[in-house]
Scaffold this motif. Structure first.
Motif, short mmCIF file in Angstrom:
data_model
loop_
_atom_site.label_atom_id
_atom_site.label_comp_id
_atom_site.label_asym_id
_atom_site.label_seq_id
_atom_site.Cartn_x
_atom_site.Cartn_y
_atom_site.Cartn_z
N MET A 295 0.80 -1.09 -0.19
CA MET A 295 0.08 0.05 -0.07
C MET A 295 0.84 1.26 0.03
N TYR A 296 0.48 2.24 -0.99
CA TYR A 296 1.14 3.45 -1.00
C TYR A 296 0.48 4.54 -0.30
N GLU A 297 1.15 5.41 0.27
CA GLU A 297 0.51 6.71 0.65
C GLU A 297 0.15 7.64 -0.36
N ARG A 298 -1.00 8.11 -0.42
CA ARG A 298 -1.37 9.14 -1.60
C ARG A 298 -0.62 10.53 -1.26
N ASN A 299 -0.47 10.88 -0.19
CA ASN A 299 0.29 12.00 -0.05
C ASN A 299 1.36 11.85 0.84
N PRO A 300 2.56 11.47 0.42
CA PRO A 300 3.57 10.81 1.04
C PRO A 300 3.99 12.15 2.02
N LYS A 301 4.52 12.04 3.47
CA LYS A 301 5.20 12.85 4.09
C LYS A 301 6.56 13.22 3.79
N ARG A 302 6.96 14.40 3.82
CA ARG A 302 8.32 14.89 3.30
C ARG A 302 9.11 14.96 4.29
N GLU A 303 10.42 14.17 4.30
CA GLU A 303 11.20 14.27 5.59
C GLU A 303 12.16 15.76 5.56
N ARG A 304 12.08 16.00 6.80
CA ARG A 304 12.76 17.21 6.90
C ARG A 304 14.23 16.99 6.89
N ILE A 305 15.05 18.05 6.36
CA ILE A 305 16.60 17.75 6.14
C ILE A 305 16.94 18.77 7.00
N GLU A 306 17.85 18.42 7.94
CA GLU A 306 18.85 19.20 8.94
C GLU A 306 20.02 19.48 8.62
#
Length: 306
Positions: A295-306
């Motif tokens: 199952m794939y997320e329709r609106n995947p969350k973006r990972e924060r780049i520190e």
């Protein structure tokens, strides 16, 4: 009476000046689009046929008394059965239970729990018949499959036969569900002619437009005189709606199962046969898979780049 054109200009200019960069607070003029699955769907009726009255009024006092006695007896069994345990079994037996036979064909009365259908309902030429096997210990489904399309100017596909269990009823014709949440595998003992079949499991739904949602998986018969025992994990079943596989998939709801069925539609015209000994559910501790499909997320969350 509509206002003159000059009288409408100041109000329009004032509104555009207040909201220069936003849309006007007016209702949209384009018609609302409704997804296909949310439309009101009715049963198929061939062109030219009159609408059938499925619930004609028929008063019979003697049958009414017999029906009341029957439903009160069922209600009494349901009431006292819950004191003992789930489905009238002791609680310790229900917890330790690993195999449960749901349908077993051991007499002509066991066929009353099943119904047979084919494309003759839409004008097709397929035939399906259900009878007891040898020694009245098995269920024998046989017939002839024909993919000839009916000439009604509307039907485009034909050629299927189906055997489906009836929905169990509680007292006063309340719908009763099978609870298979303690099991994870479907266990069958069948003997076929080498044709591929489709196993269909229907569960209770929350909305009316989901009434045709069915979980499917394949049953491949070997053919020949020997029986085969088939074990299919429930995690392998996928969701479809009126024969179309859905993009949004989820695991089968095992706590509210209504019916199970066997469908043949391999487009190979000719005679067929399928013999069923029993349909059961089991608990396989070696199988730990919850759902077989990614199952794939329709609106995947973006990972924060520190």
């Amino acid at each position: 009476m509509s206002l003159p054109k000059l009288a409408r200009l100041p109000s329009a200019r004032l509104l555009t000046s207040v909201l220069p960069h936003h849309q006007l607070l007016l209702p949209p003029l384009s018609p609302l689009t409704i997804p296909c699955r949310t439309k009101i769907q009715r049963d198929y009726r061939r062109p030219g046929q009159p609408i059938e009255n499925k619930y004609p009024l028929n008063f019979n006092f003697s049958k009414g008394i017999e029906g009341i006695k029957k439903h009160f007896t069922l209600m009494k069994d349901e009431f006292f059965g819950r004191w003992v345990g789930p489905e009238g079994k002791p609680l310790i037996e229900h917890i330790l239970e690993q195999n449960l036979v749901i349908w077993e064909f051991r007499g002509p009365e066991s066929l009353e729990q099943w119904t047979v259908s084919s494309d003759q309902e839409i004008g097709g030429q397929s035939e399906a018949h259900l009878k007891m096997g040898r020694n009245d210990n098995t269920c024998f489904l046989h017939g002839k499959l024909s993919s000839t399309i009916p000439r009604d100017g509307e039907t485009r596909y034909s050629g299927y036969c189906n055997m489906r269990s009836k929905t169990p009823k509680a007292s006063f014709d309340r719908k009763k569900h099978y609870d298979w949440s303690s099991f994870n595998t479907l266990h069958l003992r069948v003997r076929g002619d080498g044709r591929p079949w489709m196993i269909n499991i229907a569960t209770e739904t929350y909305f009316s437009h989901q009434k045709d949602d069915i979980y499917n998986y394949f049953l491949y018969t070997r053919g020949g005189p020997y029986w085969q025992e088939v074990k299919i994990p429930f995690s392998k079943f996928f969701l479809s709606h009126r024969g179309r596989i859905q993009d949004s998939q989820h695991a089968i709801w095992l706590d509210k199962v209504n019916t199970i069925g066997f469908t043949l539609g391999d487009k190979a015209d000719g005679h067929f046969q399928l013999e069923v000994d029993f349909v059961a559910v089991s608990k396989d501790y070696a199988h730990t898979e919850e759902f077989a499909y990614e199952m794939y997320e329709r609106n995947p969350k973006r990972e924060r780049i520190e």
